[in-house]
Enzyme design. Sequence first.
Site, PDB file in Angstrom:
ATOM      1  N   SER A  87       1.037  -1.205  -0.027  1.00  6.53           N
ATOM      2  CA  SER A  87       0.147   0.054   0.109  1.00  6.53           C
ATOM      3  C   SER A  87       1.030   1.335  -0.023  1.00  6.53           C
ATOM      4  O   SER A  87       2.019   1.363   0.571  1.00  6.53           O
ATOM      5  CB  SER A  87      -1.025   0.004   1.299  1.00  6.53           C
ATOM      6  OG  SER A  87      -1.378   1.246   1.470  1.00  6.53           O
ATOM      7  N   TYR A 110      -1.885   5.899  -4.667  1.00  8.75           N
ATOM      8  CA  TYR A 110      -2.713   6.775  -4.566  1.00  8.75           C
ATOM      9  C   TYR A 110      -2.227   8.190  -5.176  1.00  8.75           C
ATOM     10  O   TYR A 110      -1.084   8.326  -5.036  1.00  8.75           O
ATOM     11  CB  TYR A 110      -3.294   7.155  -2.904  1.00  8.75           C
ATOM     12  CG  TYR A 110      -4.233   6.163  -2.271  1.00  8.75           C
ATOM     13  CD1 TYR A 110      -5.331   6.085  -2.981  1.00  8.75           C
ATOM     14  CD2 TYR A 110      -3.796   5.331  -1.420  1.00  8.75           C
ATOM     15  CE1 TYR A 110      -6.304   5.071  -2.130  1.00  8.75           C
ATOM     16  CE2 TYR A 110      -4.559   4.437  -0.498  1.00  8.75           C
ATOM     17  CZ  TYR A 110      -5.914   4.374  -1.067  1.00  8.75           C
ATOM     18  OH  TYR A 110      -6.728   3.222  -0.507  1.00  8.75           O
ATOM     19  N   THR A 136      -5.242   2.786  -7.510  1.00  5.43           N
ATOM     20  CA  THR A 136      -6.325   2.770  -6.865  1.00  5.43           C
ATOM     21  C   THR A 136      -7.380   4.079  -7.508  1.00  5.43           C
ATOM     22  O   THR A 136      -6.945   5.224  -7.298  1.00  5.43           O
ATOM     23  CB  THR A 136      -6.514   2.762  -5.466  1.00  5.43           C
ATOM     24  OG1 THR A 136      -5.801   1.729  -5.144  1.00  5.43           O
ATOM     25  CG2 THR A 136      -7.773   2.817  -4.795  1.00  5.43           C
ATOM     26  N   LYS A 211      -7.156  -0.379 -10.289  1.00  3.67           N
ATOM     27  CA  LYS A 211      -7.860  -0.938  -9.358  1.00  3.67           C
ATOM     28  C   LYS A 211      -9.278  -0.286  -8.833  1.00  3.67           C
ATOM     29  O   LYS A 211      -8.992   0.989  -8.387  1.00  3.67           O
ATOM     30  CB  LYS A 211      -6.884  -1.240  -8.196  1.00  3.67           C
ATOM     31  CG  LYS A 211      -7.680  -1.752  -6.912  1.00  3.67           C
ATOM     32  CD  LYS A 211      -6.431  -1.964  -5.862  1.00  3.67           C
ATOM     33  CE  LYS A 211      -6.882  -2.578  -4.498  1.00  3.67           C
ATOM     34  NZ  LYS A 211      -7.940  -2.047  -3.974  1.00  3.67           N
ATOM     35  N   HIS A 235     -13.158  -2.005  -3.166  1.00  2.00           N
ATOM     36  CA  HIS A 235     -12.147  -1.625  -2.047  1.00  2.00           C
ATOM     37  C   HIS A 235     -12.596  -1.995  -0.556  1.00  2.00           C
ATOM     38  O   HIS A 235     -12.658  -1.428   0.377  1.00  2.00           O
ATOM     39  CB  HIS A 235     -12.548  -0.008  -1.778  1.00  2.00           C
ATOM     40  CG  HIS A 235     -11.273   0.950  -1.221  1.00  2.00           C
ATOM     41  ND1 HIS A 235     -10.520   1.857  -2.132  1.00  2.00           N
ATOM     42  CD2 HIS A 235     -10.687   0.976  -0.041  1.00  2.00           C
ATOM     43  CE1 HIS A 235      -9.576   2.126  -1.354  1.00  2.00           C
ATOM     44  NE2 HIS A 235      -9.460   1.619  -0.260  1.00  2.00           N
TER      45      HIS A 235
END
Length: 350
Positions: A87, A110, A136, A211, A235
């Site tokens: 992440s 992100y 994402t 994603k 998510h």
Amino acid sequence: MAYDYYASGAEDQWTLEENRNAFARILFRPRILIDVSKIDMTTTILGFKISMPIMIAPTAFQKMAHPEGEYATARAASSAGTIMTLSSWATSSVEEVASTGPGIRFFQLYVYKDRNVVAQLVRRAERAGFKAIALTVDTPRLGRREADIKNRFTLPPFLTLKNFEGLDLGKMDEANDSGLASYVAGQIDRTLSWQDVKWLQTITTMPILVKGVITAEDTRLAIQAGAAGIIVSNHGARQLDYVPATIMALEEVVKAAQGRVPVFLDGGVRRGTDVFKALALGASGIFIGRPVVFSLAAEGEAGVRKVLQMLREEFELTMALSGCTSLKEITRNHIVTEWDAPRARPAPRL
């Protein structure tokens, strides 16, 4: 607070339950009297050979679950011969995770308002040997996670967002509601669009997985924008409540992709039977999230190894009992769903 952060979903948590329940409504049509003495679960993802189609999804703040956090997860994934996705909001940096030894790793991204921060981070991931970006795309704002609001969730004081430490973005302030929601509102770019998927390709040679896709329309746009693959994801039911379970959205996305790019799934996978159902509906592989953080909390690296081993064994057994000896033998005919047309039966002779 930490448990609620990992376990909860958005608003009424309908999608959170549905992510699991939808799997239960898909039934098997096993084939029998097939030699299943040898079963091959290996597969190739973006050119990388892995031991099974079960990979690790990005989950933030893993040191909240266990002191070794992402280090433990990286080592467990590597020993299982599969892919870990780190992440952006990890409590260990890309360099620290790379230092745990060899392994195939993807980096979840992100997009921050400051594109220099993004470019710097992507370059660091590439230098650290990461092999793909999982972008994402379902989080222009954080979903309403009421457990986090109630708890006034924030990172414990001894933890930081390690990838952003040197950029003065590593700390999350306390807020009157969710500290994470406030952080997202301040830092994450709400203007993110398909142009940015193209922009990312200009700053990295890593393939980009999009994603957070759950519709055919967005699948086609992702492919047009140059995505190397798609991850069907809601998510973990933490963004928009009342979207369908990912297993229910999967087939629509697979059909729209028309084999041009691989399609993956995350959300709700808890058993080897779930993995088989996803592959029968056209997924090239699946990613697990919560099973990793819960097993990590229970037993650290050994726990993550164990959860991967359990899923692997269950999936192998499901293949054997369905009459499949390799992944390519798993077909749509091995399952029946509620949206299938009734199978024609011969009319009774009077």
